[in-house]
Scaffold this motif. Structure first.
Motif, mmCIF file in Angstrom:
data_model
loop_
_atom_site.group_PDB
_atom_site.id
_atom_site.type_symbol
_atom_site.label_atom_id
_atom_site.label_comp_id
_atom_site.label_asym_id
_atom_site.label_seq_id
_atom_site.Cartn_x
_atom_site.Cartn_y
_atom_site.Cartn_z
ATOM 1 N N LYS A 1 7.658 7.366 -4.838
ATOM 2 C CA LYS A 1 6.758 7.167 -6.115
ATOM 3 C C LYS A 1 6.104 8.489 -6.391
ATOM 4 C CE LYS A 1 4.001 3.962 -6.758
ATOM 5 N NZ LYS A 1 2.939 2.919 -6.677
ATOM 6 N N LEU A 2 5.977 8.917 -7.565
ATOM 7 C CA LEU A 2 5.188 10.027 -8.150
ATOM 8 C C LEU A 2 3.814 10.040 -7.501
ATOM 9 C CD1 LEU A 2 5.941 10.167 -11.888
ATOM 10 C CD2 LEU A 2 6.832 11.869 -10.127
ATOM 11 N N PRO A 3 3.303 11.305 -7.122
ATOM 12 C CA PRO A 3 1.685 11.336 -6.866
ATOM 13 C C PRO A 3 0.838 10.768 -8.020
ATOM 14 C CG PRO A 3 2.741 13.569 -6.474
ATOM 15 C CD PRO A 3 3.686 12.614 -7.215
ATOM 16 N N LEU A 4 -0.202 10.340 -7.589
ATOM 17 C CA LEU A 4 -1.089 9.891 -8.479
ATOM 18 C C LEU A 4 -1.628 11.092 -9.105
ATOM 19 C CD1 LEU A 4 -3.693 7.249 -7.974
ATOM 20 C CD2 LEU A 4 -4.301 9.096 -9.511
ATOM 21 N N TYR B 1 0.754 -1.201 0.185
ATOM 22 C CA TYR B 1 0.189 0.084 0.038
ATOM 23 C C TYR B 1 1.059 1.180 0.075
ATOM 24 C CZ TYR B 1 -3.498 3.478 1.478
ATOM 25 O OH TYR B 1 -4.485 4.389 1.417
ATOM 26 N N HIS B 2 0.823 2.031 -0.949
ATOM 27 C CA HIS B 2 1.588 3.233 -1.307
ATOM 28 C C HIS B 2 0.659 4.465 -1.168
ATOM 29 C CE1 HIS B 2 2.954 0.020 -3.887
ATOM 30 N NE2 HIS B 2 4.379 0.287 -3.006
ATOM 31 N N VAL B 3 0.948 5.249 -0.042
ATOM 32 C CA VAL B 3 0.440 6.512 0.161
ATOM 33 C C VAL B 3 1.154 7.394 -0.489
ATOM 34 C CG1 VAL B 3 -0.608 8.011 1.745
ATOM 35 C CG2 VAL B 3 -0.781 5.787 2.157
ATOM 36 N N THR B 4 0.866 7.899 -1.795
ATOM 37 C CA THR B 4 1.750 9.061 -2.745
ATOM 38 C C THR B 4 1.156 10.236 -2.619
ATOM 39 O OG1 THR B 4 0.513 8.074 -4.582
ATOM 40 C CG2 THR B 4 2.297 6.977 -3.829
ATOM 41 N N GLY B 5 -0.091 10.547 -2.328
ATOM 42 C CA GLY B 5 -0.658 11.793 -2.517
ATOM 43 C C GLY B 5 -1.352 11.781 -3.880
ATOM 44 N N SER B 6 -2.228 12.572 -4.403
ATOM 45 C CA SER B 6 -2.616 12.750 -5.757
ATOM 46 C C SER B 6 -2.783 14.353 -6.081
ATOM 47 C CB SER B 6 -3.876 12.108 -5.880
ATOM 48 O OG SER B 6 -4.872 12.644 -5.393
ATOM 49 N N TYR C 1 -6.775 8.868 -15.572
ATOM 50 C CA TYR C 1 -5.970 8.984 -14.299
ATOM 51 C C TYR C 1 -4.444 8.127 -14.850
ATOM 52 C CZ TYR C 1 -7.420 4.034 -14.086
ATOM 53 O OH TYR C 1 -7.877 2.631 -14.182
ATOM 54 N N LEU C 2 -3.412 8.701 -14.085
ATOM 55 C CA LEU C 2 -2.080 8.255 -14.703
ATOM 56 C C LEU C 2 -1.243 8.190 -13.188
ATOM 57 C CD1 LEU C 2 -0.027 7.925 -16.733
ATOM 58 C CD2 LEU C 2 0.747 10.299 -16.600
ATOM 59 N N ARG C 3 -0.723 6.842 -12.922
ATOM 60 C CA ARG C 3 -0.109 6.671 -11.869
ATOM 61 C C ARG C 3 1.323 6.051 -12.062
ATOM 62 N NH1 ARG C 3 -0.114 1.823 -9.393
ATOM 63 N NH2 ARG C 3 -1.935 0.501 -9.582
ATOM 64 N N GLN C 4 2.139 5.934 -11.057
ATOM 65 C CA GLN C 4 3.615 5.115 -11.136
ATOM 66 C C GLN C 4 3.075 3.919 -10.877
ATOM 67 O OE1 GLN C 4 6.967 6.857 -9.374
ATOM 68 N NE2 GLN C 4 8.149 5.107 -9.539
ATOM 69 N N GLU C 5 3.557 2.853 -11.505
ATOM 70 C CA GLU C 5 3.529 1.403 -11.298
ATOM 71 C C GLU C 5 4.798 0.731 -11.469
ATOM 72 O OE1 GLU C 5 1.367 -2.451 -10.791
ATOM 73 O OE2 GLU C 5 0.978 -0.495 -10.151
ATOM 74 N N ARG C 6 5.494 0.636 -10.358
ATOM 75 C CA ARG C 6 6.958 0.261 -10.359
ATOM 76 C C ARG C 6 7.561 1.204 -11.053
ATOM 77 N NH1 ARG C 6 7.010 -4.986 -8.269
ATOM 78 N NH2 ARG C 6 5.194 -6.411 -8.467
ATOM 79 N N ASP C 7 8.451 0.861 -12.168
ATOM 80 C CA ASP C 7 9.144 2.041 -12.778
ATOM 81 C C ASP C 7 8.645 2.426 -14.018
ATOM 82 O OD1 ASP C 7 10.963 2.189 -10.508
ATOM 83 O OD2 ASP C 7 12.378 0.722 -11.422
ATOM 84 N N GLY C 8 7.424 2.133 -14.177
ATOM 85 C CA GLY C 8 6.749 2.699 -15.446
ATOM 86 C C GLY C 8 5.608 3.316 -14.860
ATOM 87 N N ILE D 1 1.910 22.618 -8.290
ATOM 88 C CA ILE D 1 1.784 21.147 -9.137
ATOM 89 C C ILE D 1 3.245 20.782 -9.677
ATOM 90 C CG2 ILE D 1 0.863 19.981 -11.095
ATOM 91 C CD1 ILE D 1 -1.591 21.884 -10.955
ATOM 92 N N LYS D 2 4.052 21.705 -10.192
ATOM 93 C CA LYS D 2 5.228 21.275 -10.907
ATOM 94 C C LYS D 2 6.002 20.980 -9.901
ATOM 95 C CE LYS D 2 8.000 21.697 -14.707
ATOM 96 N NZ LYS D 2 7.616 20.684 -15.920
ATOM 97 N N ASP D 3 6.276 21.419 -8.505
ATOM 98 C CA ASP D 3 6.875 20.943 -7.585
ATOM 99 C C ASP D 3 6.658 19.670 -7.144
ATOM 100 O OD1 ASP D 3 8.122 23.692 -7.241
ATOM 101 O OD2 ASP D 3 6.953 24.163 -5.802
ATOM 102 N N LYS D 4 5.436 19.094 -7.072
ATOM 103 C CA LYS D 4 5.116 17.975 -6.865
ATOM 104 C C LYS D 4 5.337 16.968 -7.817
ATOM 105 C CE LYS D 4 1.687 19.648 -3.324
ATOM 106 N NZ LYS D 4 2.272 19.150 -2.334
ATOM 107 N N TYR D 5 5.021 17.289 -9.080
ATOM 108 C CA TYR D 5 4.951 16.652 -10.081
ATOM 109 C C TYR D 5 6.013 17.138 -11.144
ATOM 110 C CZ TYR D 5 3.185 12.577 -13.069
ATOM 111 O OH TYR D 5 2.966 11.474 -13.531
#
Length: 807
Positions: free
Chosen positions: A242-245, A84-89, A254-261, A124-128
């Motif tokens: 991990k990047l935020p969702l 379970y990854h709490v990444t923020g979104s 929606y776009l989120r990080q899945e492992r290194d993809g 937004i740019k700071d977080k992503y």
């Protein structure tokens, strides 16, 4: 083989196992979960696993935040590893309206202790850092969003339940279900007969098949949902966290990080419903063929927004079934028409809602009522109008608009009309713009020109094309006379030697005398408001009950469950037998007097009373009550006579300036009177004393359902009080669940908000802290992220002595 369990849950996905887990948490361990295959083999295994807290609904935020908080501790509690990854979104906004919606959601979330933030492009740019910000106005930051492995989650729930004594049977499909004379359920499964006191249908996209086994139709359809996962992206391998969702709702993905993809999931316009003629016998752990052509423009848009997405190839594509209801909300709660058979299924967002679903379902079973009023999740919100064709068209429409802004009023057209009164064609010919409520088409307003007939969605009243014609309709009701076809009320006739005694136990207040009308409230066993009825006594042992159109199956189940078994009371449901013509305004008596020989004077026909009279040669039941606060009558007319009576009233009313009015005008008028709306202003989370309805409670009479609990709660004193507020807002009215403040302190929540055309002011009906409920108290309401002064008003705001009603 034969087996027995107190509760049997059918379906072993994240939701079913959560129900099992939560039942054991409440001490019910004689529970059995059965699945036709392996656990998590339906929609759960291929779910993207996102866990948002975001919603435009107060209780859904609460429910989803319960889920995300549970997931953070579940693995350790049951000793089962969970990724379970709490990444923020970040939710992006291309439009000002989207930013306004974010302001409203932020306010609701913060009132629940969730630190949502509305942020600008630089933040937004700071977080992503990999994002391009062309045409982005800002976004919403949820620090607690993230993703979880759905299969691990399911196994963790199952382990936690089994450790407390519950059981799980895999590879045991149910073939038939029948109810024994004792009320117990008998399930014929592959491995033998299982007897249960209570059954929970948690079968996901197969929930309709389970419902059919007990003779019921469950309105759901499976939509194809595709997402793709890219190959490894070098830039992501270098990240420490991990990047935020990322969600781009104005584009719909929606776009989120899945492992290194990266994992990309669009909700495409060219979507597809499947299995319209039945589900394959075997589909566990299977997928549909890829259909990336439908996603092409969304993939291109996402690459333009996050260019590193386009640097690598696609590793895999998932195209799997997700169950959808007509409005996208799941089904949690009792099955209409059955005892001890529950739904907990049809989750379009099952992973983010499984925790809250399990909690709510377990409370339904153990306590008879959940903590939160989730009427929007009760399958009984749809009645017989929601057939297969309706569900199909509505689900497609909903999928296409999954990320659309939740404007205060939107009348989506798919699948309509379903239920109409005999006046529908005539009102349509007059240009009426319709909305559907409880499946019934009702005129929403009457445009005066083609431009006003176009639906313009906005949070700001001046931009709503119906605002000006609604003002004219309110003026007509206030100054002359208006007429409204109000079809779709839930209606019952209650009769028999035991009718009075039974209703006296069902209703917490006094019953009306012969020929009189009163409001009556049915309570839960906890002393909170279950339903609202308009009660008319037409004979010593015969009553006419009216309740909300959407409450048909809800109220029918409850009334039938409480009927005496000795045959002394007959309950007859008559909702479709006729319609109600509302005649209201200072000239309504003058108008009706030209069409009836009945004495309409105050002495002969006072407010609120009822008479059977003849209007234009047709017998009608006339109630001198209405929902708009003017002199007037509700004429309950048989459907076969409706057009005749309407035409006669209209023709007689033309010299008096009669005008049609619709639901939007009625909404404005009822706000000025402080009339409550069921499941918006009054829910099962409030007592009549909280809701300011103590005049409809008679504590000194004999016992009634919920009395003991109501006495106990009232004895402790109420913390909140329902009040009307005048809001000093220049353009936008308070949305449902806008937050009320006293300085920096949250002190209340809005049920209904809107503009009062008779008084020319914005109104909010709200629950506020009781010490701040006195008229004149100065507060603030946060509307679309901004605070506006609000003053507690005397109830009712308009015509406080009801002189116009009594005229």
């Amino acid at each position: 083989m034969s087996d027995h369990a107190r509760v049997v849950i059918i379906g072993g996905g994240a939701v079913g196992t959560s129900v099992l887990y939560h039942l054991t948490k409440l001490g019910w361990t004689d529970c059995l979960l059965i699945d036709r295959d392996e656990l998590a083999s339906g929609s759960t295994w291929h779910a993207a696993g996102n866990v948002p807290n975001y919603s435009t609904s107060w209780n859904v935020i609460k429910y989803q935040r319960y889920t995300s908080k549970l997931y953070a501790k579940l693995g350790a509690e049951v000793d089962y590893p969970i990724n379970y990854h709490v990444t923020g979104s970040i939710r992006l906004a291309h439009r000002t309206e989207r930013m306004e919606e974010y302001g409203h959601v932020k306010s609701m979330a913060r009132a629940q202790g969730i630190d949502f933030e509305v942020i600008g492009p630089n933040e937004i740019k700071d977080k992503y850092p990999f994002i391009e910000l062309d045409d982005i106005k800002g976004g919403l930051w949820d620090p607690f969003d993230g993703d979880i492995d759905p299969s691990q989650l399911t196994q963790a729930f199952a382990k936690g339940a089994k450790d407390k004594g519950a059981r799980v049977q895999r590879f045991n499909p149910v073939k038939a279900i029948r109810q024994k004379p004792s009320g117990e359920w008998e399930l014929d499964t592959k491995n033998g007969i299982i007897t249960a006191e209570i059954v929970v249908n948690a079968a996901g996209y197969r929930a309709g098949e389970v419902a059919a086994m007990v003779g019921q139709y469950l309105p759901l359809v499976s939509m194809q949902h595709q997402y793709l996962v890219t190959e490894q992206i070098p830039e992501l391998t270098k990240l420490k966290e991990k990047l935020p969702l990322l969600r781009d709702p104005d584009v719909s993905y929606y776009l989120r990080q899945e492992r290194d993809g990266l994992l990309l999931g669009p909700y495409e316009w060219d979507c597809k419903a499947d299995w319209l003629n039945g589900i394959p016998e075997e589909f566990s752990f299977q997928l549909y063929p890829d259909d990336l052509d439908r996603l092409e423009k969304y993939i291109e848009a996402a690459i333009g927004r996050v260019p590193i997405l386009g640097q690598v190839g696609i590793q895999k594509v998932i195209n799997g079934p997700i169950p959808y209801s007509p409005d996208g909300n799941p089904y949690i709660g009792p099955q209409h028409g059955l005892r001890n058979f529950y739904n907990c299924n049809t989750f379009s967002f099952g992973i983010s809602q499984a925790g809250g679903a399990g909690k709510t379902m377990a409370e339904w079973i153990v306590y008879g009522q959940p903590e939160w009023d989730l009427w929007g999740f009760d399958h009984r919100r749809f009645t017989d109008f929601a057939d297969k064709d309706y569900v199909h068209h509505k689900a497609v429409e909903l999928y296409q608009n999954e990320y659309e802004i939740g404007f205060p009023v939107e009348e989506r057209p798919a699948g309509r009309p379903r239920k109409v009164t005999a006046l529908y064609d005539a009102l349509k010919a007059k240009g009426a713009f319709f909305g559907a409520r409880g499946g019934w088409e009702r005129a929403a307003y009457f445009p005066r020109n083609a431009k006003e007939a176009e639906q313009k969605l906005s949070f700001h009243r001046a931009e709503m094309r119906w605002f000006a014609p609604v003002a004219e309709e309110c003026k007509a009701v206030n100054e002359r006379v208006g007429i409204m076809d109000l079809g779709g009320f839930t209606k019952y006739w209650v009769s028999g030697a035991g009718a009075e005694a039974w209703l006296d136990r069902v209703i917490c207040g006094a019953l009306p005398k012969l020929g009189r009308v009163s409001l009556g409230y049915a309570l839960t066993e906890r002393g909170t408001i279950l339903s609202e009825f308009t009660v008319t006594r037409v004979a010593a042992d015969r009553f006419y009950l009216l309740s909300a159109g959407s409450a048909l199956w809800h109220d029918t189940d409850w009334l039938q469950a409480h009927l005496p078994t000795d045959g002394s009371v007959t309950l007859e449901e008559a909702s479709g037998a006729g319609s109600s013509l509302v005649i209201a305004g200072p000239k309504s008596r003058e108008l009706l007097a030209t069409l009836t020989d009945a004495d309409l004077s105050n002495a002969a026909f006072p407010w609120p009373s009822a008479r059977e009279i003849t209007v234009a040669g047709r017998k009608v039941l006339a109630l001198r009550v209405n929902y708009v606060g003017e002199l007037g009558w509700e004429l309950h007319v048989p459907m076969a006579d409706l057009v005749h009576v309407y035409d006669a009233i209209w023709n007689a009313g033309e010299p008096l300036g009669i005008a049609d009015f619709g639901m939007y005008a009625m909404e404005s008028l009822r706000l000025e009177k402080g009339y409550r709306s069921w499941k918006q202003d009054i829910t099962h989370e409030y007592t009549p004393f909280d809701a300011g309805l103590e005049r409809f409670v008679k504590l000194e009479k004999g016992d009634f359902i919920g009395k003991a609990a109501l006495l106990e709660r009232h004895g402790k004193g109420e913390a909140e009080r329902f009040v009307p507020l005048i809001v000093e807002t220049p353009t936008a009215d308070a949305l449902t669940c806008s937050i009320v403040f006293d300085g920096a302190t949250q002190v209340g929540i809005v049920g209904s908000g809107g503009y009062g055309h008779r008084i020319g002011k914005s109104i909010a009906l709200a629950y506020v802290r009781k010490d701040l409920s006195a008229p004149g108290s100065k507060l603030e309401i946060e509307i679309l992220g901004k605070r506006y002064p609000a003053t507690v008003a005397q109830e009712p705001i308009y015509d406080p002595k009801n002189e116009r009603l009594r005229a």
